[in-house]
Design an enzyme around this catalytic site. Structure first.
Site, PDB file in Angstrom:
ATOM      1  N   ARG A 137      -5.807   8.669 -19.805  1.00 55.67           N
ATOM      2  CA  ARG A 137      -6.814   9.374 -19.017  1.00 55.67           C
ATOM      3  C   ARG A 137      -6.743   9.035 -17.537  1.00 55.67           C
ATOM      4  O   ARG A 137      -6.801   9.904 -16.691  1.00 55.67           O
ATOM      5  CB  ARG A 137      -8.218   9.015 -19.537  1.00 55.67           C
ATOM      6  N   ASN A 140      -2.404   6.224 -30.629  1.00 52.60           N
ATOM      7  CA  ASN A 140      -2.766   4.832 -30.372  1.00 52.60           C
ATOM      8  C   ASN A 140      -4.112   4.665 -29.670  1.00 52.60           C
ATOM      9  O   ASN A 140      -4.761   3.631 -29.821  1.00 52.60           O
ATOM     10  CB  ASN A 140      -1.669   4.173 -29.525  1.00 52.60           C
ATOM     11  N   THR A 178      -5.533  -8.138 -26.536  1.00 55.30           N
ATOM     12  CA  THR A 178      -5.627  -6.996 -25.619  1.00 55.30           C
ATOM     13  C   THR A 178      -7.035  -6.963 -25.053  1.00 55.30           C
ATOM     14  O   THR A 178      -7.936  -7.682 -25.513  1.00 55.30           O
ATOM     15  CB  THR A 178      -5.349  -5.670 -26.343  1.00 55.30           C
ATOM     16  N   TYR A 205     -16.785   0.374 -35.230  1.00 54.48           N
ATOM     17  CA  TYR A 205     -15.331   0.253 -35.139  1.00 54.48           C
ATOM     18  C   TYR A 205     -14.649   0.140 -36.499  1.00 54.48           C
ATOM     19  O   TYR A 205     -13.721   0.910 -36.806  1.00 54.48           O
ATOM     20  CB  TYR A 205     -14.951  -0.955 -34.278  1.00 54.48           C
TER      21      TYR A 205
END
Length: 241
Positions: free
Chosen positions: A36, A88, A199, A164
């Site tokens: 994005r 992903n 991450t 999640y």
């Protein structure tokens, strides 16, 4: 059309997505960096090109119909087809995520990206994938989406996360449905668990590197024509549903 293998990785400007793009680029493939944020996308493309990869940027917001349609048009114009799609892009959602406390809007937002976004992108790219001699789709899931692991006493599945975690179970189920529908085609689609990687998705608390997490996606992206479809895999093999 180019004989070079063409791949698109969503959320490829950083973390595991970037490493997937780097790994596929190292194979000599042409890789679309879906993201994005323009600056992060362009930075990732520049870094990949500096490393020798044939990378190109693809403006892509998986939650936006027009953006996804534009991404498909860009891939068609620049490559004529798509050989590999790696879904992903994903988010964890805001806290709290205890089921008794979670805001339903948080669940909706997470599912919009992690599940509906995958459906939106996959369906937009399918006409291009059908032009490939060996099309592959890889959906980046998570071991936390395994109901078997979640219900096994003593199994470490991380914190309770009512948005999640179920989103990854949902994604796994959707992957199976695609595999059933596409069973009479040459399209192979599988879900991948990268493991607990450090991450920004988890505040860099993971114990594996993004490069390690990318390995399973690269393996599934390069499956032979007689490879599995509708499965759930990590580095060690099949992950229980």
């Amino acid at each position: 059309m180019s004989e070079q293998t063409i791949a698109l990785v969503t959320g490829a400007n950083k973390g595991i997505g970037y490493e997937i793009a780097a790994g596929l680029g190292a194979l000599g493939w042409r890789v679309g960096v879906g993201a994005r944020d323009r600056e992060r996308r362009e930075s990732a493309v520049a870094k990949l090109r500096a490393a020798g990869a044939d990378a190109f940027g693809v403006p892509l917001d998986v939650t936006d119909d027009a953006s996804v349609a534009g991404a498909a048009a860009l891939v068609e114009e620049s490559a004529g087809r798509l050989d590999v799609l790696v879904n992903n892009a994903g988010i964890t959602g805001s806290v709290p995520q205890m089921p008794t406390e979670v805001d339903p809007a948080t669940v909706r937002t997470v599912v919009e990206t992690n599940v509906i976004g995958v459906i939106r992108v996959t369906n937009a790219m399918l006409p291009l994938l059908r032009r490939s001699p060996s099309p592959r789709i890889v959906n980046m899931s998570s071991g936390v989406g395994s109901l078997t692991r979640q219900t096994t006493p003593g199994s470490d599945t991380g914190p309770i996360a009512a948005a999640y975690t179920p989103s990854k179970t949902f994604l796994n189920a959707v992957t199976v449905q695609y595999a059933k529908e596409l069973g009479d085609t040459n399209i192979l689609i599988n879900a991948a668990c990268p493991g607990y990687c450090a991450t920004d998705l988890n505040g860099f608390r993971g114990t594996r590197t993004p490069e390690q997490g990318a390995a399973v996606a690269i393996r599934l992206a390069t499956l032979p024509d007689d490879g599995p479809s509708g499965g759930f895999f990590d580095d060690e093999g099949e992950v229980p549903w």
